[in-house]
Write a protein that holds these residues in place. Structure first.
Motif, PDB file in Angstrom:
ATOM      1  N   PHE A 330      15.289  -3.691 -16.024  1.00 29.24           N
ATOM      2  CA  PHE A 330      15.738  -4.945 -15.395  1.00 29.24           C
ATOM      3  C   PHE A 330      14.555  -5.553 -14.646  1.00 29.24           C
ATOM      4  N   ILE A 331      14.236  -6.807 -14.941  1.00 29.24           N
ATOM      5  CA  ILE A 331      13.097  -7.470 -14.291  1.00 29.24           C
ATOM      6  C   ILE A 331      13.625  -8.431 -13.227  1.00 29.24           C
ATOM      7  N   GLY A 332      13.561  -8.020 -11.958  1.00 29.26           N
ATOM      8  CA  GLY A 332      13.998  -8.876 -10.859  1.00 29.26           C
ATOM      9  C   GLY A 332      12.852  -9.762 -10.363  1.00 29.26           C
ATOM     10  N   TYR A 333      13.130 -10.616  -9.373  1.00 27.61           N
ATOM     11  CA  TYR A 333      12.085 -11.535  -8.888  1.00 27.61           C
ATOM     12  C   TYR A 333      12.369 -11.979  -7.457  1.00 27.61           C
ATOM     13  N   ILE A 334      11.284 -12.471  -6.815  1.00 31.85           N
ATOM     14  CA  ILE A 334      11.415 -13.215  -5.548  1.00 31.85           C
ATOM     15  C   ILE A 334      10.589 -14.480  -5.712  1.00 31.85           C
ATOM     16  N   VAL A 354      12.497  -3.962 -26.924  1.00 29.34           N
ATOM     17  CA  VAL A 354      12.909  -3.248 -25.705  1.00 29.34           C
ATOM     18  C   VAL A 354      14.166  -3.927 -25.152  1.00 29.34           C
ATOM     19  N   HIS A 355      15.194  -3.132 -24.827  1.00 24.10           N
ATOM     20  CA  HIS A 355      16.410  -3.680 -24.220  1.00 24.10           C
ATOM     21  C   HIS A 355      16.123  -4.054 -22.772  1.00 24.10           C
ATOM     22  N   ALA A 356      15.688  -5.295 -22.571  1.00 20.62           N
ATOM     23  CA  ALA A 356      15.367  -5.740 -21.218  1.00 20.62           C
ATOM     24  C   ALA A 356      16.399  -6.753 -20.768  1.00 20.62           C
ATOM     25  N   ASP A 357      16.533  -6.912 -19.449  1.00 17.34           N
ATOM     26  CA  ASP A 357      17.456  -7.927 -18.939  1.00 17.34           C
ATOM     27  C   ASP A 357      16.943  -8.427 -17.596  1.00 17.34           C
ATOM     28  N   GLY A 358      17.463  -9.590 -17.193  1.00 19.00           N
ATOM     29  CA  GLY A 358      17.052 -10.144 -15.912  1.00 19.00           C
ATOM     30  C   GLY A 358      18.216 -10.876 -15.281  1.00 19.00           C
ATOM     31  N   GLN A 368      20.492  -9.040  -7.113  1.00 19.66           N
ATOM     32  CA  GLN A 368      19.919  -8.773  -8.443  1.00 19.66           C
ATOM     33  C   GLN A 368      19.936  -7.277  -8.730  1.00 19.66           C
ATOM     34  N   LEU A 369      19.519  -6.490  -7.727  1.00 20.55           N
ATOM     35  CA  LEU A 369      19.422  -5.042  -7.955  1.00 20.55           C
ATOM     36  C   LEU A 369      20.811  -4.399  -8.053  1.00 20.55           C
ATOM     37  N   LYS A 370      21.766  -4.997  -7.361  1.00 19.15           N
ATOM     38  CA  LYS A 370      23.146  -4.530  -7.478  1.00 19.15           C
ATOM     39  C   LYS A 370      23.625  -4.760  -8.922  1.00 19.15           C
ATOM     40  N   TYR A 371      23.269  -5.936  -9.438  1.00 15.33           N
ATOM     41  CA  TYR A 371      23.644  -6.276 -10.817  1.00 15.33           C
ATOM     42  C   TYR A 371      22.977  -5.302 -11.795  1.00 15.33           C
ATOM     43  N   ALA A 372      21.687  -4.997 -11.545  1.00 16.85           N
ATOM     44  CA  ALA A 372      20.951  -4.062 -12.414  1.00 16.85           C
ATOM     45  C   ALA A 372      21.678  -2.719 -12.467  1.00 16.85           C
ATOM     46  N   ASP A 373      22.213  -2.332 -11.315  1.00 16.64           N
ATOM     47  CA  ASP A 373      22.947  -1.079 -11.225  1.00 16.64           C
ATOM     48  C   ASP A 373      24.248  -1.159 -12.031  1.00 16.64           C
ATOM     49  N   SER A 380      14.071  -0.559 -12.997  1.00 14.16           N
ATOM     50  CA  SER A 380      14.046  -1.928 -12.471  1.00 14.16           C
ATOM     51  C   SER A 380      12.708  -2.180 -11.801  1.00 14.16           C
ATOM     52  N   LEU A 381      12.331  -3.435 -11.711  1.00 10.60           N
ATOM     53  CA  LEU A 381      11.173  -3.815 -10.898  1.00 10.60           C
ATOM     54  C   LEU A 381      11.417  -5.216 -10.368  1.00 10.60           C
ATOM     55  N   VAL A 382      10.656  -5.602  -9.338  1.00 10.60           N
ATOM     56  CA  VAL A 382      10.814  -6.935  -8.755  1.00 10.60           C
ATOM     57  C   VAL A 382       9.457  -7.632  -8.760  1.00 10.60           C
TER      58      VAL A 382
END
Ligand code: ATP
Ligand code: MG
Length: 421
Positions: A330-334, A354-358, A368-373, A380-382
């Motif tokens: 999961f690719i998060g962001y700020i 690659v099964h990636a999502d954002g 975002q990280l809650k959603y990744a979970d 995950s990364l941000v």
């Protein structure tokens, strides 16, 4: 009405859709292992195809078909079963000129206006097999073996019940025997059976009314009406089943609900999980259908397996698994720059397999990280200004909490390597 589906239909979604994928994948593997190829026929056909091939005296044709006139005034019917369409295609496309047997399989929706209940729908799905061409008993056994392998692979527990109803002469002989027997018990039988006595008394053996069932349990067996060739065929089927150690019960009550059967008929009856709708698979031989549809005289044998019942049985036996792919990262962001870069990286990773999502909902980083979970991402990364400047980010393993520093340009390698480990 806008928010209610028609009676007897189903929505399949979420985790269930993966259960269906799992089941369909197993079915395809097995059917193809036996040399069958898939056939897809139209969802509707000319009404007369079913009237003639399924039979005018059957419940399906009499009471259950979804028949309508199209804009040109032609009578069309949503298919209630798969065999008639497959045979129609076989004759129309002259497939009999090719290599035989032609081994076909299908998975399709069928439509029957029945009273909905557990395991009985107005739109249900069937896995079916047709071996077209051969009259030999070897093919009855191959077809039965496919059904058995599928039931086993899906984890259903069902018993093979088998019988022979002979060819036309045997059935005519048996009709008379049966008419006499039913005639003696007529007052206690249901209205359907009373009306069937002249047109097709065989159907009374299939009647689901308890009282009729009880009476029909005492009826003479169709096996006594078989001619020598019918008997030889049936004995050979049983001998070959024995050779393959496929277990069966000879059950003279099995006659099947459709008119097109000749000689071998069989059902796989579930051993408990399905309740009243316990027949998970029904099939047999129908040696007249190709000729009756306008092709040459040749044998055919096949079956239809109810996929909802199959899945219910698998679930009851705890065997079901799903094929839901896990999101690898999961690719998060700020911030705006991170938001754009995140979508770009997700897109590129997907193109590389690659099964990636954002996040596409504009969430804050915590959400975002809650959603990744929630979507069960493995890593995950941000991406913030810092990460963009350095070209590197910290990846978190969502299962273990372990952390890794990784170059943003090397995410593909990281994901693929960690998946392989
Ligand atoms: P039943 O005796 O249960 O009505 P059938 O003899 O009408 O079955 P077939 O026409 O041989 O059934 O269809 C093959 C299989 O398809 C059945 O054994 C069953 O598993 C499934 N099936 C048939 N009708 C329905 C339905 N209305 N809903 C769900 N599954 C069905
Ligand atoms: Mg039925």
């Amino acid at each position: 009405m806008l928010t209610t589906k028609p009676k007897g239909t189903q929505d399949i979604y979420g985790a269930d859709s993966y259960h269906w994928h799992w089941m369909e994948k197993k079915i395809r593997e097995i059917a193809e292992f036996y040399g069958a190829t898939e056939i897809r026929t139209p969802t509707f056909e000319h009404t007369e195809l079913f009237a003639k091939n399924v039979g005018e005296t059957t419940d399906i044709v009499n009471k259950e078909m979804y028949t309508f006139l199209d804009r040109g005034g032609r009578s069309l019917t949503l298919r209630p079963e798969g065999t008639a369409g497959a045979i129609r295609c076989f004759v129309e496309e002259k497939l009999y000129a090719g290599t035989l047997p032609l081994k076909l399989y299908y998975m399709m929706s069928n439509f029957r206006g029945e009273k909905p209940q557990k395991g009985r729908f107005r739109e249900h799905r069937q896995f079916g097999v047709e071996f077209i061409g051969p009259a030999e008993a070897e093919n009855d056994v191959e077809v039965i073996a496919i059904a058995k392998d599928v039931l086993e692979a899906i984890g259903a527990k069902a018993t093979l019940n088998i019988n022979s109803i002979g060819e036309a002469d045997a059935r005519e002989k048996y009709h008379n025997v049966l008419k006499e027997y039913i005639g003696d018990n007529l007052e206690s039988m249901c209205a359907d059976c009373k009306s069937r006595i002249d047109r097709n008394p065989l159907r009374a053996l299939d009647c689901k009314v308890p009282n009729c069932k009880e009476i029909m349990d005492g009826a003479p067996s169709i096996q006594d009406s078989l001619n020598e060739a019918d008997k030889d065929h049936f004995e050979r089927v049983l001998k070959l089943l024995d050779a393959l150690s496929i277990k069966y019960v000879v059950n003279p009550r099995i006659v099947r609900g459709l008119d097109y059967y000749t000689r071998t008929v069989f059902e796989f009856i579930d051993d408990g999980a399905l309740g009243a709708q316990s027949t998970v698979c029904g099939g047999g031989r129908y040696d007249n259908m190709v000729e009756q549809t306008g092709g040459p005289k040749m044998g055919c044998v096949g079956f239809g397996m109810g996929m909802e019942r199959l899945l219910m049985s698998a679930k009851a036996n705890g065997k079901v698994s799903d094929l839901a792919p896990r999101r690898q990262i999961f690719i998060g962001y700020i911030g705006e720059a991170g938001r754009v870069l995140s979508q770009k990286i997700v897109y590129e990773l997907r193109q590389k397999g690659v099964h990636a999502d954002g996040d596409t909902m504009g969430r804050g980083v915590k959400a975002q990280l809650k959603y990744a979970d929630k979507i069960n991402a493995k890593y995950s990364l941000v991406l913030g200004d810092d990460e963009i400047e350095k070209g590197a980010a910290q990846i978190k393993d969502m299962d273990t909490g372990d952390k890794y520093d990784v170059d943003i340009n090397e995410l593909e390698e990281f994901c693929k390597k960690s998946k392989a480990d």
